[in-house]
Design a protein around this motif. Structure first.
Motif, PDB file in Angstrom:
ATOM      1  N   GLY A 163       1.836  14.877   7.573  1.00  0.00           N
ATOM      2  CA  GLY A 163       2.782  14.543   6.616  1.00  0.00           C
ATOM      3  C   GLY A 163       2.072  14.019   5.501  1.00  0.00           C
ATOM      4  O   GLY A 163       0.818  14.662   5.053  1.00  0.00           O
ATOM      5  N   PRO A 164       2.579  13.302   4.729  1.00  0.00           N
ATOM      6  CA  PRO A 164       1.933  12.670   3.372  1.00  0.00           C
ATOM      7  C   PRO A 164       0.417  12.235   3.744  1.00  0.00           C
ATOM      8  O   PRO A 164       0.520  11.400   4.681  1.00  0.00           O
ATOM      9  CB  PRO A 164       2.948  11.860   2.822  1.00  0.00           C
ATOM     10  N   VAL A 165      -0.500  12.581   2.860  1.00  0.00           N
ATOM     11  CA  VAL A 165      -1.839  12.255   3.178  1.00  0.00           C
ATOM     12  C   VAL A 165      -2.160  11.283   1.780  1.00  0.00           C
ATOM     13  O   VAL A 165      -2.359  11.652   0.907  1.00  0.00           O
ATOM     14  CB  VAL A 165      -2.772  13.320   3.309  1.00  0.00           C
ATOM     15  N   ARG A 166      -2.728  10.041   2.205  1.00  0.00           N
ATOM     16  CA  ARG A 166      -3.248   9.218   0.934  1.00  0.00           C
ATOM     17  C   ARG A 166      -4.744   9.004   1.011  1.00  0.00           C
ATOM     18  O   ARG A 166      -5.085   8.697  -0.051  1.00  0.00           O
ATOM     19  CB  ARG A 166      -2.590   7.722   1.135  1.00  0.00           C
ATOM     20  N   ARG A 167      -5.633   9.296   2.171  1.00  0.00           N
ATOM     21  CA  ARG A 167      -6.841   9.231   2.138  1.00  0.00           C
ATOM     22  C   ARG A 167      -7.322  10.580   3.030  1.00  0.00           C
ATOM     23  O   ARG A 167      -6.707  10.559   4.184  1.00  0.00           O
ATOM     24  CB  ARG A 167      -7.656   8.082   2.743  1.00  0.00           C
ATOM     25  N   LEU A 168      -8.092  11.575   2.523  1.00  0.00           N
ATOM     26  CA  LEU A 168      -8.755  12.340   3.292  1.00  0.00           C
ATOM     27  C   LEU A 168     -10.327  12.382   3.248  1.00  0.00           C
ATOM     28  O   LEU A 168     -10.895  12.435   2.069  1.00  0.00           O
ATOM     29  CB  LEU A 168      -8.259  13.856   2.728  1.00  0.00           C
ATOM     30  N   ALA A 169     -10.753  12.152   4.608  1.00  0.00           N
ATOM     31  CA  ALA A 169     -12.183  12.509   4.708  1.00  0.00           C
ATOM     32  C   ALA A 169     -12.841  13.445   5.559  1.00  0.00           C
ATOM     33  O   ALA A 169     -12.418  13.748   6.511  1.00  0.00           O
ATOM     34  CB  ALA A 169     -13.027  10.988   5.375  1.00  0.00           C
TER      35      ALA A 169
ATOM     36  N   GLY B 258      -4.497  -1.225  10.033  1.00  0.00           N
ATOM     37  CA  GLY B 258      -3.223  -0.905  10.324  1.00  0.00           C
ATOM     38  C   GLY B 258      -2.511   0.428   9.707  1.00  0.00           C
ATOM     39  O   GLY B 258      -1.490   0.750   9.802  1.00  0.00           O
ATOM     40  N   ASP B 259      -3.467   1.407   9.210  1.00  0.00           N
ATOM     41  CA  ASP B 259      -3.181   2.490   8.838  1.00  0.00           C
ATOM     42  C   ASP B 259      -2.909   3.378   9.773  1.00  0.00           C
ATOM     43  O   ASP B 259      -3.629   3.684  10.933  1.00  0.00           O
ATOM     44  CB  ASP B 259      -4.329   3.120   7.798  1.00  0.00           C
ATOM     45  N   ASP B 260      -1.943   4.475   9.638  1.00  0.00           N
ATOM     46  CA  ASP B 260      -1.818   5.647  10.572  1.00  0.00           C
ATOM     47  C   ASP B 260      -3.080   6.403  10.295  1.00  0.00           C
ATOM     48  O   ASP B 260      -2.924   6.878   9.024  1.00  0.00           O
ATOM     49  CB  ASP B 260      -0.434   6.198  10.382  1.00  0.00           C
ATOM     50  N   VAL B 261      -3.531   6.755  11.304  1.00  0.00           N
ATOM     51  CA  VAL B 261      -5.036   7.692  11.411  1.00  0.00           C
ATOM     52  C   VAL B 261      -4.839   9.027  12.032  1.00  0.00           C
ATOM     53  O   VAL B 261      -4.339   8.922  13.136  1.00  0.00           O
ATOM     54  CB  VAL B 261      -6.117   7.017  11.295  1.00  0.00           C
ATOM     55  N   ILE B 262      -5.175  10.382  11.230  1.00  0.00           N
ATOM     56  CA  ILE B 262      -5.174  11.448  11.873  1.00  0.00           C
ATOM     57  C   ILE B 262      -6.556  11.912  12.013  1.00  0.00           C
ATOM     58  O   ILE B 262      -7.206  11.957  11.130  1.00  0.00           O
ATOM     59  CB  ILE B 262      -4.325  12.512  11.549  1.00  0.00           C
ATOM     60  N   LEU B 263      -7.066  11.819  13.396  1.00  0.00           N
ATOM     61  CA  LEU B 263      -8.590  12.446  13.649  1.00  0.00           C
ATOM     62  C   LEU B 263      -8.680  13.673  13.878  1.00  0.00           C
ATOM     63  O   LEU B 263      -7.848  14.239  14.624  1.00  0.00           O
ATOM     64  CB  LEU B 263      -9.400  11.361  14.502  1.00  0.00           C
ATOM     65  N   THR B 264      -9.689  14.489  13.501  1.00  0.00           N
ATOM     66  CA  THR B 264      -9.782  15.956  14.168  1.00  0.00           C
ATOM     67  C   THR B 264     -11.135  16.036  14.723  1.00  0.00           C
ATOM     68  O   THR B 264     -12.055  15.612  14.265  1.00  0.00           O
ATOM     69  CB  THR B 264      -9.610  16.881  13.156  1.00  0.00           C
TER      70      THR B 264
ATOM     71  N   ALA C  73       1.038  -1.161  -0.034  1.00  0.00           N
ATOM     72  CA  ALA C  73       0.017   0.070   0.048  1.00  0.00           C
ATOM     73  C   ALA C  73       0.993   1.410   0.079  1.00  0.00           C
ATOM     74  O   ALA C  73       2.117   1.278   0.474  1.00  0.00           O
ATOM     75  CB  ALA C  73      -0.936  -0.017   1.219  1.00  0.00           C
ATOM     76  N   GLU C  74       0.425   2.119  -0.547  1.00  0.00           N
ATOM     77  CA  GLU C  74       1.027   3.649  -0.701  1.00  0.00           C
ATOM     78  C   GLU C  74       1.241   4.159   0.521  1.00  0.00           C
ATOM     79  O   GLU C  74       0.351   4.110   1.566  1.00  0.00           O
ATOM     80  CB  GLU C  74       0.087   4.508  -1.555  1.00  0.00           C
ATOM     81  N   GLN C  75       2.581   4.790   0.905  1.00  0.00           N
ATOM     82  CA  GLN C  75       2.828   5.255   2.235  1.00  0.00           C
ATOM     83  C   GLN C  75       2.097   6.565   2.520  1.00  0.00           C
ATOM     84  O   GLN C  75       1.508   7.301   1.475  1.00  0.00           O
ATOM     85  CB  GLN C  75       4.038   5.614   2.226  1.00  0.00           C
ATOM     86  N   GLY C  76       1.566   6.824   3.778  1.00  0.00           N
ATOM     87  CA  GLY C  76       0.758   8.346   4.057  1.00  0.00           C
ATOM     88  C   GLY C  76      -0.268   7.909   4.840  1.00  0.00           C
ATOM     89  O   GLY C  76      -0.807   6.732   4.830  1.00  0.00           O
ATOM     90  N   SER C  77      -0.733   8.914   5.458  1.00  0.00           N
ATOM     91  CA  SER C  77      -1.752   8.632   6.610  1.00  0.00           C
ATOM     92  C   SER C  77      -3.085   8.883   6.063  1.00  0.00           C
ATOM     93  O   SER C  77      -3.514   9.311   4.814  1.00  0.00           O
ATOM     94  CB  SER C  77      -1.466   9.591   7.785  1.00  0.00           C
ATOM     95  N   VAL C  78      -4.345   8.568   6.829  1.00  0.00           N
ATOM     96  CA  VAL C  78      -5.445   8.721   6.562  1.00  0.00           C
ATOM     97  C   VAL C  78      -6.193   9.961   7.390  1.00  0.00           C
ATOM     98  O   VAL C  78      -5.723   9.783   8.720  1.00  0.00           O
ATOM     99  CB  VAL C  78      -6.469   7.478   6.826  1.00  0.00           C
TER     100      VAL C  78
ATOM    101  N   LEU D 265      -0.422  15.749  -0.728  1.00  0.00           N
ATOM    102  CA  LEU D 265      -1.268  14.224  -1.114  1.00  0.00           C
ATOM    103  C   LEU D 265      -0.466  13.378  -1.763  1.00  0.00           C
ATOM    104  O   LEU D 265       0.346  13.894  -2.663  1.00  0.00           O
ATOM    105  CB  LEU D 265      -2.512  14.596  -2.070  1.00  0.00           C
ATOM    106  N   THR D 266      -0.432  12.053  -1.343  1.00  0.00           N
ATOM    107  CA  THR D 266       0.302  11.094  -2.273  1.00  0.00           C
ATOM    108  C   THR D 266      -0.287  11.049  -3.770  1.00  0.00           C
ATOM    109  O   THR D 266      -1.297  11.304  -3.743  1.00  0.00           O
ATOM    110  CB  THR D 266       0.459   9.775  -1.630  1.00  0.00           C
ATOM    111  N   PRO D 267       0.482  10.556  -4.474  1.00  0.00           N
ATOM    112  CA  PRO D 267       0.105  10.325  -6.140  1.00  0.00           C
ATOM    113  C   PRO D 267      -1.207   9.668  -6.209  1.00  0.00           C
ATOM    114  O   PRO D 267      -2.134   9.869  -6.949  1.00  0.00           O
ATOM    115  CB  PRO D 267       1.272   9.388  -6.659  1.00  0.00           C
ATOM    116  N   ASN D 268      -1.375   8.505  -5.576  1.00  0.00           N
ATOM    117  CA  ASN D 268      -2.723   8.313  -5.644  1.00  0.00           C
ATOM    118  C   ASN D 268      -3.824   8.379  -4.401  1.00  0.00           C
ATOM    119  O   ASN D 268      -4.786   7.548  -4.208  1.00  0.00           O
ATOM    120  CB  ASN D 268      -2.679   6.411  -5.391  1.00  0.00           C
TER     121      ASN D 268
END
Ligand SMILES: NC(=O)c1ccc[n+]([C@@H]2O[C@H](COP(=O)([O-])OP(=O)(O)OC[C@H]3O[C@@H](n4cnc5c(N)ncnc54)[C@H](OP(=O)(O)O)[C@@H]3O)[C@@H](O)[C@H]2O)c1
Length: 236
Positions: A76-82, A28-34, A2-7, A123-126
């Motif tokens: 840091g790098p973000v691969r998913r943003l909700a 197993g993803d690193d997640v940042i919640l706000t 999987a691409e590196q980067g947080s959710v 944002l990461t490439p994907n």
């Protein structure tokens, strides 16, 4: 791999947002919640402590968008943003609370957009994005003047973002009333009419909303979609 980067889940302290946090952290993803209140953010991080992914929290007010850049500085790098947050108001034209209306309109229409603006070069490439609107955009109810307007506006943001952030993907999910979400716990009586009108004979669940959210975030063919998840109520 999987691409590196947080959710990043904006509005992830509870309800649908937290269930999205739980989904990704369980995988197993690193997640940042706000959230907007430090106590709720801390409590949510604590609730997620046993999940395999590392969950951290940030506190900022989407309705005060000039503060968002500083709040997201360490991300840091973000691969998913909700973008899930809402602070509901009850507003009619006959009894219009301008302060509440400005707050909600700013939160989703400017706050969501500013988060995307600030994170764009991280944002990461994907990477893919998901915004939350809601069924009130098409099916207003007494007091939904601002909510209906704002959720309709989110549909517009998605259309422009498809152009502006390409090749990154962006979609929007419009839930119907989510029967097991905490907001409705004390309002069950108000739901009977909606249940009767819904073709499936029941309201949608948080699990169904999370499933649809993950589909939109993960399926690489999905882009620019405004998906209604309401048991078919929009056809009635
Ligand atoms: N639940 C439903 O039946 C339903 C139906 C249609 C659409 N939707 C949409 O689905 C999404 C999630 O709904 P929900 O019921 O799960 O939400 P919710 O339980 O009300 O949670 C709202 C989240 O947004 C955060 N938030 C509120 N105001 C904020 C602000 N000014 N700045 C930053 N964060 C803020 C809250 O943080 P704190 O905890 O710190 O306050 C919390 O994390 C929303 O966009 C909503 O419009 C939900």
């Amino acid at each position: 791999m999987a691409e590196q980067g947080s959710v990043v889940v904006v509005g992830g302290t509870r309800a649908i947002g937290f269930e999205i946090v739980r989904h990704y952290a369980s995988a197993g993803d690193d997640v940042i919640l706000t959230g907007q209140t430090a106590a709720n953010v801390a409590a949510a991080v604590e609730r997620a402590a046993d999940l395999p992914g590392k969950v951290t929290g940030l506190t900022f007010d989407l309705a005060d968008p000039v503060t968002i850049r500083a709040a997201l500085e360490g991300v840091g790098p973000v691969r998913r943003l909700a973008l899930v947050a809402i602070d509901r108001d009850s507003n009619t034209v006959a009894d219009y609370d301008v302060t509440r209306a400005i707050r909600l309109a700013t939160l989703k229409l400017v706050g969501f957009t500013e988060v995307v603006h600030v994170l764009l070069d991280r944002l990461t490439p994907n990477a893919s994005l998901l915004l939350f609107g809601g069924q009130a955009k098409d099916l207003p109810y007494p007091g939904s003047t601002t909510v209906s307007t704002v959720n309709g506006g989110v549909e517009g943001i998605v259309r422009t973002l498809v152009h502006e952030i390409k090749p990154h993907r962006v979609n929007c999910l419009h839930p119907g009333i989510v029967g097991d979400s905490p907001y409705w716990e004390s309002r069950q009586a108000a739901l009977e009419a909606t249940i009767k009108r819904t073709p499936t004979g029941r309201l949608t669940t948080m699990a169904e909303i999370v499933d649809a959210a993950v589909f939109l975030l993960e399926n690489e063919g999905m882009n620019g979609v405004n998906l209604k998840v309401d048991g078919g109520l929009h056809c009635m």
